[in-house]
Design a protein around this motif. Structure first.
Motif, PDB file in Angstrom:
ATOM      1  N   GLU A  71       0.814  -1.220   0.000  1.00  0.00           N
ATOM      2  CA  GLU A  71       0.000   0.000   0.000  1.00  0.00           C
ATOM      3  C   GLU A  71       0.851   1.276   0.000  1.00  0.00           C
ATOM      4  OE1 GLU A  71      -3.624   2.091   2.459  1.00  0.00           O
ATOM      5  OE2 GLU A  71      -3.290  -0.059   2.702  1.00  0.00           O
ATOM      6  N   GLN A 121       2.387   1.736  -3.379  1.00  0.00           N
ATOM      7  CA  GLN A 121       1.343   2.119  -4.330  1.00  0.00           C
ATOM      8  C   GLN A 121       0.971   3.596  -4.168  1.00  0.00           C
ATOM      9  OE1 GLN A 121      -1.709  -0.768  -4.514  1.00  0.00           O
ATOM     10  NE2 GLN A 121      -2.787   0.224  -6.188  1.00  0.00           N
ATOM     11  N   GLN A 122       0.949   4.074  -2.942  1.00  0.00           N
ATOM     12  CA  GLN A 122       0.617   5.484  -2.706  1.00  0.00           C
ATOM     13  C   GLN A 122       1.633   6.410  -3.373  1.00  0.00           C
ATOM     14  OE1 GLN A 122       0.377   5.553   1.572  1.00  0.00           O
ATOM     15  NE2 GLN A 122      -1.830   5.189   1.579  1.00  0.00           N
ATOM     16  N   GLY A 168       1.390  10.027 -10.088  1.00  0.00           N
ATOM     17  CA  GLY A 168       0.630   9.761 -11.306  1.00  0.00           C
ATOM     18  C   GLY A 168       1.190   8.649 -12.169  1.00  0.00           C
ATOM     19  N   GLN A 191       0.900   6.530  -6.987  1.00  0.00           N
ATOM     20  CA  GLN A 191      -0.310   7.304  -7.269  1.00  0.00           C
ATOM     21  C   GLN A 191      -0.080   8.796  -7.100  1.00  0.00           C
ATOM     22  OE1 GLN A 191      -3.125   5.258  -4.740  1.00  0.00           O
ATOM     23  NE2 GLN A 191      -3.878   4.035  -6.451  1.00  0.00           N
ATOM     24  N   HIS A 214       0.769   5.466 -11.869  1.00  0.00           N
ATOM     25  CA  HIS A 214      -0.190   4.385 -12.125  1.00  0.00           C
ATOM     26  C   HIS A 214      -0.981   4.642 -13.406  1.00  0.00           C
ATOM     27  CE1 HIS A 214      -2.433   7.419  -9.999  1.00  0.00           C
ATOM     28  NE2 HIS A 214      -3.569   6.835 -10.306  1.00  0.00           N
ATOM     29  N   ASP A 215      -0.972   5.891 -13.897  1.00  0.00           N
ATOM     30  CA  ASP A 215      -1.634   6.195 -15.175  1.00  0.00           C
ATOM     31  C   ASP A 215      -0.730   5.888 -16.370  1.00  0.00           C
ATOM     32  OD1 ASP A 215      -3.929   7.130 -13.894  1.00  0.00           O
ATOM     33  OD2 ASP A 215      -3.118   9.156 -13.736  1.00  0.00           O
TER      34      ASP A 215
END
Length: 114
Positions: A83, A86-87, A93, A90, A95-96
């Motif tokens: 987590e 992953q933060q 950006g 994110q 993860h895009d």
């Protein structure tokens, strides 16, 4: 603990297993491993389930290869992000820009559907 990178072949794909911490001093190891993988394979899985920490330098390694991945039609899927890792992805950006799946099974499915 510093970075630990292992390689494996998996179901017609190349797999990098990244464990430990990726910071400014260890990101060169990730860069070298990713560069080698992209030079040799078109289907790459990156297992981050044992990655405890990644700095902006570590994320920069992934960002620096995005154009090459797209230009060469390489399928690259990251999976298993904790987590807190992953933060960080994110917030910046990323993860895009990259394909990120939850599990290895999901990552393999994505590769096989591509």
């Amino acid at each position: 603990m510093m970075i630990d990178i292992k390689e494996a072949q998996l179901d017609g794909a190349y797999k990098l297993i990244v464990a430990g911490e990726v910071d400014a001093s260890s990101s060169i190891h990730l860069d070298n491993a990713l560069s080698k993988a992209l030079g040799e394979y078109k289907r790459i899985l990156i297992d981050l389930s044992d990655l405890e920490y990644i700095s902006s330098a570590g994320l920069g390694v992934f960002i620096s290869y995005i154009d090459e991945i797209r230009a060469q039609g390489i399928e690259l899927v990251l999976f298993g992000l904790k987590e807190k890792v992953q933060q960080v992805f994110q917030i910046l950006g990323i993860h895009d820009l990259l394909t990120i799946e939850e599990t290895e099974a999901d990552a393999l499915k994505h590769l096989n559907d591509a």
